[in-house]
Design a protein around this motif. Structure first.
Motif, short mmCIF file in Angstrom:
data_model
loop_
_atom_site.label_atom_id
_atom_site.label_comp_id
_atom_site.label_asym_id
_atom_site.label_seq_id
_atom_site.Cartn_x
_atom_site.Cartn_y
_atom_site.Cartn_z
N GLU A 98 31.76 34.28 50.30
CA GLU A 98 31.63 34.42 48.85
C GLU A 98 31.85 35.86 48.41
N THR A 99 31.21 36.81 49.09
CA THR A 99 31.31 38.22 48.67
C THR A 99 32.74 38.72 48.79
N GLN A 100 33.43 38.34 49.90
CA GLN A 100 34.81 38.80 50.08
C GLN A 100 35.73 38.18 49.04
N ALA A 101 35.59 36.87 48.80
CA ALA A 101 36.47 36.19 47.85
C ALA A 101 36.30 36.74 46.44
N VAL A 102 35.07 36.95 46.02
CA VAL A 102 34.82 37.46 44.68
C VAL A 102 35.38 38.86 44.52
N LEU A 103 35.14 39.73 45.50
CA LEU A 103 35.59 41.11 45.38
C LEU A 103 37.10 41.21 45.41
N ASP A 104 37.76 40.40 46.28
CA ASP A 104 39.23 40.40 46.31
C ASP A 104 39.79 39.95 44.97
N ALA A 105 39.20 38.92 44.38
CA ALA A 105 39.69 38.41 43.10
C ALA A 105 39.53 39.44 42.00
N VAL A 106 38.41 40.12 41.97
CA VAL A 106 38.18 41.13 40.93
C VAL A 106 39.16 42.29 41.06
N VAL A 107 39.38 42.77 42.30
CA VAL A 107 40.29 43.90 42.52
C VAL A 107 41.72 43.51 42.14
N ALA A 108 42.18 42.35 42.59
CA ALA A 108 43.55 41.93 42.28
C ALA A 108 43.75 41.75 40.78
N THR A 109 42.78 41.15 40.12
CA THR A 109 42.89 40.95 38.67
C THR A 109 42.91 42.28 37.94
N PHE A 110 42.12 43.21 38.39
CA PHE A 110 42.08 44.52 37.73
C PHE A 110 43.42 45.25 37.89
N ILE A 111 44.00 45.22 39.08
CA ILE A 111 45.28 45.90 39.31
C ILE A 111 46.37 45.28 38.43
N ASP A 112 46.42 43.95 38.38
CA ASP A 112 47.41 43.29 37.52
C ASP A 112 47.20 43.65 36.06
N SER A 113 45.96 43.73 35.64
CA SER A 113 45.66 44.04 34.24
C SER A 113 46.13 45.45 33.87
N VAL A 114 45.91 46.39 34.79
CA VAL A 114 46.33 47.77 34.51
C VAL A 114 47.85 47.86 34.40
N LYS A 115 48.57 47.19 35.32
CA LYS A 115 50.03 47.23 35.27
C LYS A 115 50.55 46.61 33.98
N GLU A 116 50.01 45.46 33.61
CA GLU A 116 50.45 44.83 32.37
C GLU A 116 50.17 45.71 31.17
N ASN A 117 49.04 46.32 31.17
CA ASN A 117 48.68 47.17 30.04
C ASN A 117 49.60 48.37 29.94
N GLU A 118 49.93 49.00 31.09
CA GLU A 118 50.81 50.16 31.07
C GLU A 118 52.22 49.78 30.62
N GLN A 119 52.74 48.65 31.12
CA GLN A 119 54.07 48.20 30.69
C GLN A 119 54.09 47.88 29.20
N SER A 120 53.05 47.27 28.73
CA SER A 120 52.97 46.95 27.30
C SER A 120 52.94 48.22 26.47
N VAL A 121 52.19 49.20 26.94
CA VAL A 121 52.10 50.46 26.20
C VAL A 121 53.45 51.16 26.17
N SER A 122 54.17 51.19 27.32
CA SER A 122 55.47 51.86 27.38
C SER A 122 56.47 51.18 26.45
N GLN A 123 56.53 49.84 26.47
CA GLN A 123 57.47 49.12 25.62
C GLN A 123 57.16 49.35 24.15
N GLU A 124 55.88 49.35 23.81
CA GLU A 124 55.50 49.61 22.42
C GLU A 124 55.90 51.02 22.00
#
Length: 740
Positions: free
Chosen positions: A128-154
């Motif tokens: 449980e601890t490994q699965a939750v932490l992996d999911a949080v880290v992966a989601t955070f990295i994807d969110s940062v990339k999407e946010n940066e690309q959105s900011v650059s395009q804007e």
């Protein structure tokens, strides 16, 4: 806390036990840890700076705090749960949303002076601890990339839109400038810049006018200097002044035509000087004088011709006059020329001013074109940069240490014990406080004295039962008379301490002392008897009177017979006092016991006969000790107190002591009694009050072991039995008649 230390200790032990029990009931806990790096590139857009021109120093810290906050927000966790199927984990399956549970067990921190963020998650199983932490880290990295690309395009879209608008504004500004140039009255210079054609004319006119003004100023100064010389010194001085000015002007412009004319004038000035000198030295027909006069006439004619004068006028004027007139004529010409130039300057200036609006309009249009061109160029450059940077992230987030299976984390035993101990102490302290608030007993002599505002005369320890049993068969005296049985003991010393307090507190007017208590059993009779013995052994003639007509104790304490005349008879008939008084074996101590019970004791003690009785005893004895009944039991003590010189109130410490003493003192106060102080009787060893006394507050009480050892000799054998035998019909006591 000092008084209830045992209760606090029990509470602490119970709390620690509860904390350990809580520790043993905890489920196993697993913890997974992951680390990510957050690196960022400083934006090329303007940033806020401080007064020194530097960016804020805490910007880096703020960025990490911002990302840590974003990591632990419900939307981010909800996205991780949805994207990675965390609801299927055994712990969350079939239940409500796992977002609150994950947020509660997820924590993060930024490692100082690094770009690393450490995340930690606590769960019930390693998977449980490994699965939750992996999911949080992966989601955070994807969110940062999407946010940066959105900011650059804007940013690209916004800058492109601004560039288009600026391009249109630039074209409009250039078109307006071209239209203005078609109708503009301004000329163009070699560099293509617009020029006002009248500006250069104004400069030339102004320069010529300055030259003429300078020349006019010089001529005016020269004429004034020659005229001043004529007025002050005559012709020779004026000629010398003219020659000096001519030489100066000739030196200033050596190659000009004016300079040549000035040199001509200077030669004639010399000729005039020579002629004046010859006229003074030679006669009228002297050849040298004739020669100089001919030369002077020729020079004057030439000067007149140059000055524009006719022949006759020139003949009549001297060369000096001609020179001055020539200079004045030149000055007039210069003034006319200057006036003409002034008019020309004003006319030209008016024409130049008429073109000022055209100049301002031209400048504004050119500035607008330049400004829009600069902005357009900057936006074009920025778009080119963004095109190059759109694939390069401003913030890069990468997983540095991936989460592994959760490791078993021991539940914090110290934390459980600390929490249990603190709670146990808190409960024990609260209970101790409640017990303390409900306990109205006295804890120290200071409290007793402060409560009733009267002195504490002494403290009598509790007499040990084995000692009383051992002394019971030693004679006819009661075992409690320790001042007789154990005169060198700490107990006997405590009675002597009461005697000392009474004698030295009010030695001048204290003769009749009433000893009473609040309740029966407080030890008033024992104190009265031992106090009387102590006073007698100090050399004071003392009599102990048993004023308790209801339950007398003196006869029993001293082993007297119950037959004969007692205090009741002596009060009723003062002539029988001699029959009632009994001589004891203690030197200076006499006894007046109560051997019968009158029908109305209160009336007897409040009668005038009782006062006469006390007055007779006061005259014959140094101290009269009255053993009276308890104050709260009967009214007799109040009746006696008004006739006594002072009252000693005996008490035992208990929970009801405060109330009993207050009622007793109120009763005595209403009767007009003079309360000398309190005597605390029956102190139990080891009690809190006893510890306060042993600490040295009343060092004379004989309670402290160290001081008691000095005053006592417990190993001494008890004295032989002391018998107190009343005389049969003796009229003399210790050899002294009692009758007044």
């Amino acid at each position: 806390m000092r008084r209830k230390w045992f209760l606090l200790l029990v509470g602490l032990a119970a709390g620690l036990g509860g904390g350990y029990y809580h520790f043993t009931k905890q489920e196993p806990v697993y913890r997974s840890v992951a680390e990510i790096t957050i690196s960022y590139r400083q934006a090329s857009l303007p940033v806020e700076v401080d007064e020194s021109g530097r960016a804020p120093s805490d910007g880096r810290k703020n960025i990490f705090e911002d990302y840590l906050h974003r990591l632990q927000t419900p939307p981010m966790i909800a996205r991780a749960v949805e994207a990675h199927g965390l609801k299927e984990l055994p712990r969350f399956r079939g239940g409500s949303s796992p977002v609150p549970t994950i947020l509660e067990n997820l924590s993060g921190q930024h490692i100082d002076d690094t770009s690393v963020v450490r995340l930690s998650y606590v769960g019930k199983s390693p998977e449980e601890t490994q699965a939750v932490l992996d999911a949080v880290v992966a989601t955070f990295i994807d969110s940062v990339k999407e946010n940066e690309q959105s900011v650059s395009q804007e940013a690209i879209e916004l800058i492109t839109k601004a560039n288009d608008q600026t391009s249109k504004e630039l074209e409009a500004a250039e078109a307006a400038y071209r239209e203005f140039q078609k109708t503009s009255p301004l000329s163009r210079g070699a560099d293509g810049q617009p020029l006002n054609p009248y500006t250069s004319d104004l400069v030339q006119i102004d320069a010529r006018r300055d030259e003429l003004r300078l020349e006019l100023t010089g001529l005016t100064a020269e004429i004034n200097a020659i005229l001043a010389a004529l007025e002050e010194g005559g012709r020779r001085e004026a000629l010398a002044q003219m020659a000096s000015l001519s030489r100066q002007r000739a030196a200033e412009g050596a190659t000009t035509p004016e300079a040549a004319a000035l040199r001509f004038e200077e030669k004639h000035f010399e000729l005039m000087s020579q002629l004046e000198e010859a006229r003074e030295r030679y006669g009228e027909n002297h050849p040298e004088r004739k020669r100089l006069e001919n030369r002077y006439a020729a020079a004057r004619a030439l000067m007149a011709e140059r000055a524009g004068l006719n022949g006759s006028a020139g003949e009549s004027k001297s060369f000096l006059d001609l020179f001055i007139e020539a200079r004045q004529e030149r000055a007039g010409v210069l003034e006319a020329q200057i006036a003409s130039l002034n008019q020309e300057y004003d006319a030209t200036k008016a024409k130049a001013d008429s073109l000022r609006d055209a100049e301002m309009t031209d400048r504004e249009l050119r500035d607008r074109v330049t400004r829009h061109a600069s902005m357009y160029k900057a936006l074009v450059d920025r778009i080119a940069q963004l095109d190059l940077m759109k694939d390069a992230d401003t913030v890069r987030v990468a997983e540095l240490v991936p989460a592994g299976p959760g490791a078993l984390t021991p539940v914090e035993l110290v934390r459980s014990l600390s929490l249990g101990g603190v709670m146990g102490l808190a409960i024990a302290f609260g209970l101790a406080y409640l017990l303390e608030q409900g306990d109205h007993s006295f804890k120290s002599p200071e409290e007793l004295r402060a409560e009733f505002a009267i002195p504490v005369l002494g403290h009598i320890p509790q007499i040990p039962a084995p000692l009383l049993k051992r002394l019971k068969g030693s004679g006819s005296l009661d075992p409690s008379l320790l001042t007789v049985h154990r005169p060198k003991s700490r107990l006997a010393e405590s009675f002597r301490a009461v005697r000392t307090g009474l004698v030295f507190s009010r030695r001048s007017s204290l003769h009749v002392i009433q000893v009473t208590s609040a309740d029966p059993g407080d030890g008033k009779s024992t104190l009265a008897a031992n106090l009387a013995i102590s006073l007698a052994r100090s050399g004071k003639r003392t009599i102990l009177v048993d004023a308790d007509l209801r339950r007398p104790r003196v006869a029993k304490l001293f082993g007297l017979s119950a037959d004969g005349v007692g205090v009741a008879e002596a009060i009723a008939d003062p002539d029988r006092i001699e029959e009632a008084v009994v001589e004891s074996s203690v030197e200076n101590l006499l006894l007046l016991p109560c051997l019968s019970h009158p029908d109305h004791p209160a009336e007897m003690l409040s009668s005038g006969r009782f006062e006469e009785f006390l007055e007779l005893l006061r005259q014959k004895f140094d101290y009269v000790i009255l053993d009276s009944p308890p104050v709260l039991a009967v009214s007799d003590p109040a009746a006696i107190a008004s006739s006594a010189d002072g009252v000693v109130l005996v008490t035992r410490l208990s929970r009801r002591t405060r109330r009993k003493l207050k009622e007793s003192l109120d009763t005595l106060d209403r009767s007009g009694a003079n309360v000398l102080g309190l005597v605390v009787n029956g102190l139990e060893p080891g009690g809190e009050y006893t510890r306060e006394v042993e600490a040295g507050y009343y060092y004379g009480s004989g309670l402290r072991q160290d001081r008691g050892a000095y005053y006592s000799n417990e190993s001494a054998q008890p004295p032989a039995a002391i018998d107190v035998t009343p005389p049969a019909v003796s009229k003399r006591v210790n050899g002294t008649p009692l009758s007044v």
